[in-house]
Design an enzyme around this catalytic site. Structure first.
Site, PDB file in Angstrom:
ATOM      1  N   ARG A  51     -53.224  66.566 -59.634  1.00 62.13           N
ATOM      2  CA  ARG A  51     -53.142  65.174 -60.504  1.00 62.13           C
ATOM      3  C   ARG A  51     -53.490  63.942 -59.889  1.00 62.13           C
ATOM      4  O   ARG A  51     -54.343  63.088 -60.087  1.00 62.13           O
ATOM      5  CB  ARG A  51     -51.817  64.964 -60.966  1.00 62.13           C
ATOM      6  N   THR A  52     -53.065  63.857 -58.494  1.00 61.10           N
ATOM      7  CA  THR A  52     -52.966  62.746 -57.736  1.00 61.10           C
ATOM      8  C   THR A  52     -54.620  62.122 -57.329  1.00 61.10           C
ATOM      9  O   THR A  52     -55.028  61.260 -57.705  1.00 61.10           O
ATOM     10  CB  THR A  52     -52.289  62.853 -56.205  1.00 61.10           C
ATOM     11  N   LYS A  80     -62.821  70.440 -36.775  1.00 61.96           N
ATOM     12  CA  LYS A  80     -63.751  70.573 -35.751  1.00 61.96           C
ATOM     13  C   LYS A  80     -62.719  69.847 -34.505  1.00 61.96           C
ATOM     14  O   LYS A  80     -63.181  69.771 -33.334  1.00 61.96           O
ATOM     15  CB  LYS A  80     -65.070  69.703 -35.761  1.00 61.96           C
ATOM     16  N   ARG A 101     -54.229  61.592 -48.456  1.00 57.29           N
ATOM     17  CA  ARG A 101     -53.156  62.505 -48.146  1.00 57.29           C
ATOM     18  C   ARG A 101     -53.311  63.338 -47.146  1.00 57.29           C
ATOM     19  O   ARG A 101     -54.346  64.008 -46.917  1.00 57.29           O
ATOM     20  CB  ARG A 101     -52.957  63.278 -49.703  1.00 57.29           C
ATOM     21  N   HIS A 129     -44.661  58.763 -51.243  1.00 56.93           N
ATOM     22  CA  HIS A 129     -45.561  58.897 -52.198  1.00 56.93           C
ATOM     23  C   HIS A 129     -45.537  57.380 -53.099  1.00 56.93           C
ATOM     24  O   HIS A 129     -45.104  57.874 -54.553  1.00 56.93           O
ATOM     25  CB  HIS A 129     -45.205  60.182 -52.909  1.00 56.93           C
TER      26      HIS A 129
END
Ligand code: NCD
Length: 304
Positions: A51-52, A80, A101, A129
């Protein structure tokens, strides 16, 4: 240039303005369809999301802008050994705004220190959040017609659930909000919320393990998933994962105008029989997520 790392980076007046803007977008979507022509949103997701990330991307596309990014750390140079600092420095050369995120708490703050464009925290570990909270506030405002004078039950993983932390911070600023925190003893809210948010603001709250007992008091019930990925051992997760399963029987004594929210994804904590109950708001929440993110992207890009 402003970033959104913590929900408290926005004043209540700004949150109210974003909600008003999102409501206007819902009413008049066509007015907004070219507001971000030529602008690019980067979505950098070092942790899974449905969703986000997609609501951010859908928001930018509905504003006429474009999107780029990655949806897992393994497809970026993080594998890396590149630092968040260098990744952000790079991506801020290619985009006008970044939603990120990351599993590490505080990573978006580090990113903001190096970025040449606005950073939006789309979830940092078990911490915060803020854009889910904007979604939640828009939903509560639309359902209840207000953001104060209500009893909000928060149920499930209140320790690791970052959406709970940001929502409590935001709602603590509205008048006459009372919290009922429902969780197993091991998953109670973190101490910093008590010490830095609830106590200094004289917010009334109770902590309990019994959902059915407190059900009749609640105006909003915010269910959450037990956050498996933040547990140190699987045995604890298995023991706690089904602590609360909301079904129609448990809703027997709930208010007729209760609003049931959940940031999703749901695992077992809301039985699907609840989905058809008029009090279930979690799929409305999903829809609202795009509109409030459209309002936020415009604000952060300084688009009128
Ligand atoms: C939440 C999250 O990522 O913290 N999901 C979301 O953004 N809608 C809740 C969760 O994962 O349980």
């Amino acid at each position: 240039m402003r970033h959104l790392i913590d929900i408290l980076d926005l004043s209540t007046a700004e949150i109210d303005e974003l909600i008003a803007k999102a409501n206007d977008i819902i009413e008049h979507p066509d007015v907004y369809s070219h507001k971000c022509d030529g602008k690019i949103l980067a979505t950098l997701f070092f942790e899974p999301s449905t969703r986000t990330r997609l609501s951010f991307e859908s928001a930018m596309l509905h504003l006429g802008g474009e999107v780029l990014g990655f949806s897992e750390a393994s497809s970026s140079s993080a594998t890396k050994g590149e630092s968040v600092r260098d990744t952000i420095h790079t991506v801020s050369c290619y985009s006008d705004i970044i939603a990120m995120r990351h599993p590490k708490e505080g990573a978006p703050m580090v990113a903001a220190m190096r970025s040449e464009v606005p950073i939006i925290n789309a979830g940092d570990g078990g911490h915060n959040h803020p854009t889910q909270t904007l979604t939640d506030l828009l939903t509560i405002q639309r359902e209840k017609g207000r953001l104060g004078s209500m009893t909000v039950g928060l149920c499930g993983d209140l320790k690791f659930g970052r959406t709970v932390h940001s929502l409590m911070c935001a709602m603590s600023r509205y008048e006459n909000v009372k919290f009922v925190c429902i969780s197993p003893l091991e998953l109670k809210i973190p101490d910093y919320l008590r010490q830095d948010v609830l106590d200094p603001n004289n917010i009334e709250y109770v902590e309990t393990q019994d959902l059915e007992e407190v059900m009749p008091q609640l105006d909003v019930l915010y269910m959450t998933r037990v956050q498996r990925e933040r547990f140190f051992n699987e045995a604890d997760y298995i023991r706690l994962k089904d602590s609360y399963i909301l079904d129609l029987k448990k809703l027997r004594n709930a208010k007729p105008d209760l609003s049931i929210l959940h940031p999703l994804p749901r695992v077992n904590e809301i039985s699907i029989e609840v989905d058809d109950d008029p009090r279930a708001c979690y799929f409305k929440q999903v829809k609202n997520g795009r509109f409030i993110r459209m309002a936020l992207i415009m604000k952060m890009l300084g688009v009128e």
